[in-house]
Design a protein around this motif. Sequence first.
Motif, PDB file in Angstrom:
ATOM      1  N   PHE A 240       0.669  -1.061  -0.079  1.00 27.45           N
ATOM      2  CA  PHE A 240       0.030   0.150   0.029  1.00 27.45           C
ATOM      3  C   PHE A 240       0.708   1.479   0.113  1.00 27.45           C
ATOM      4  O   PHE A 240       2.165   1.349   0.642  1.00 27.45           O
ATOM      5  CB  PHE A 240      -0.905  -0.006   1.208  1.00 27.45           C
ATOM      6  N   SER A 241       0.243   2.423  -0.564  1.00 29.37           N
ATOM      7  CA  SER A 241       0.857   3.872  -0.563  1.00 29.37           C
ATOM      8  C   SER A 241       0.205   4.628   0.549  1.00 29.37           C
ATOM      9  O   SER A 241      -0.297   4.163   1.485  1.00 29.37           O
ATOM     10  CB  SER A 241       0.571   4.421  -1.987  1.00 29.37           C
ATOM     11  N   ASP A 242       1.219   5.551   0.912  1.00 28.89           N
ATOM     12  CA  ASP A 242       0.660   6.585   1.998  1.00 28.89           C
ATOM     13  C   ASP A 242      -0.674   6.805   1.611  1.00 28.89           C
ATOM     14  O   ASP A 242      -1.568   7.074   2.833  1.00 28.89           O
ATOM     15  CB  ASP A 242       1.574   7.945   1.774  1.00 28.89           C
ATOM     16  N   GLU A 243      -1.109   7.092   0.731  1.00 31.38           N
ATOM     17  CA  GLU A 243      -2.586   7.740   0.232  1.00 31.38           C
ATOM     18  C   GLU A 243      -3.432   6.591   0.644  1.00 31.38           C
ATOM     19  O   GLU A 243      -4.548   6.750   0.992  1.00 31.38           O
ATOM     20  CB  GLU A 243      -2.581   8.173  -1.224  1.00 31.38           C
ATOM     21  N   ASP A 244      -3.016   5.237   0.419  1.00 32.10           N
ATOM     22  CA  ASP A 244      -4.004   4.189   0.581  1.00 32.10           C
ATOM     23  C   ASP A 244      -4.443   3.993   2.045  1.00 32.10           C
ATOM     24  O   ASP A 244      -5.485   3.833   2.362  1.00 32.10           O
ATOM     25  CB  ASP A 244      -3.430   2.594   0.127  1.00 32.10           C
ATOM     26  N   LEU A 245      -3.244   4.024   2.839  1.00 29.81           N
ATOM     27  CA  LEU A 245      -3.170   3.738   4.194  1.00 29.81           C
ATOM     28  C   LEU A 245      -2.344   4.645   5.074  1.00 29.81           C
ATOM     29  O   LEU A 245      -1.288   4.693   4.803  1.00 29.81           O
ATOM     30  CB  LEU A 245      -2.887   2.271   4.289  1.00 29.81           C
ATOM     31  N   MET A 246      -2.880   5.276   5.987  1.00 23.44           N
ATOM     32  CA  MET A 246      -2.229   6.475   6.791  1.00 23.44           C
ATOM     33  C   MET A 246      -1.156   5.739   7.601  1.00 23.44           C
ATOM     34  O   MET A 246      -0.322   6.369   7.855  1.00 23.44           O
ATOM     35  CB  MET A 246      -3.318   7.033   7.776  1.00 23.44           C
TER      36      MET A 246
END
Length: 156
Positions: free
Chosen positions: A118-124
């Motif tokens: 996951f990316s930063d935007e997907d998952l805080m």
Amino acid sequence: MNYWLMKSEPEAYSIVDLQQQSQTIWDGVRNYQARNFLRQMEEGDLAFFYHSNTNFPGIAGLMRVVKKDIADPSQFEPESKYYDPKSTSESPRWQTVVVEFIETFSNPILLSILKEKFSDEDLMLVRQGNRLSVMPVPEAVALKILAMKSHSLNNS
DNA sequence: GCCAACGTTGGC
DNA sequence: GCCAACGTTGGC
């Protein structure tokens, strides 16, 4: 229905403790941003139980919100380390929820895996330096996590 | 134990 | 309202 991620240090309270108790009040959150997320929770929401501050940090299991808008009782207890002298029973400052155990993942989904998938935007959570103990999980991400735990034996 | 990345407090 | 000092979280 919304998805959330809630952190606890397993030495303080782990998914095993929740399984034994079946339900628990999620007390002790003293961060306004996290509290605001707690206030947004609805009964029936699902929450991932995250083990933090441990050798293998990651998502350890799943739980369900069964009672919302509970005044955190520890804010009124002078002996508690979560005591807040500025909070009154007329207008409690800290609300939380009661959660119920659903399952322990046979293979916990470690932070290292989450960072990979996951990316930063997907998952805080995977954002560097994130310290929020309660945070929202977008539905698409939640479904992917649930699929990962179901297939973790095949993938590993 | 280290330290980065926050959040909070309080003087001004 | 600014910001320095301090405290906490949490991965490593």
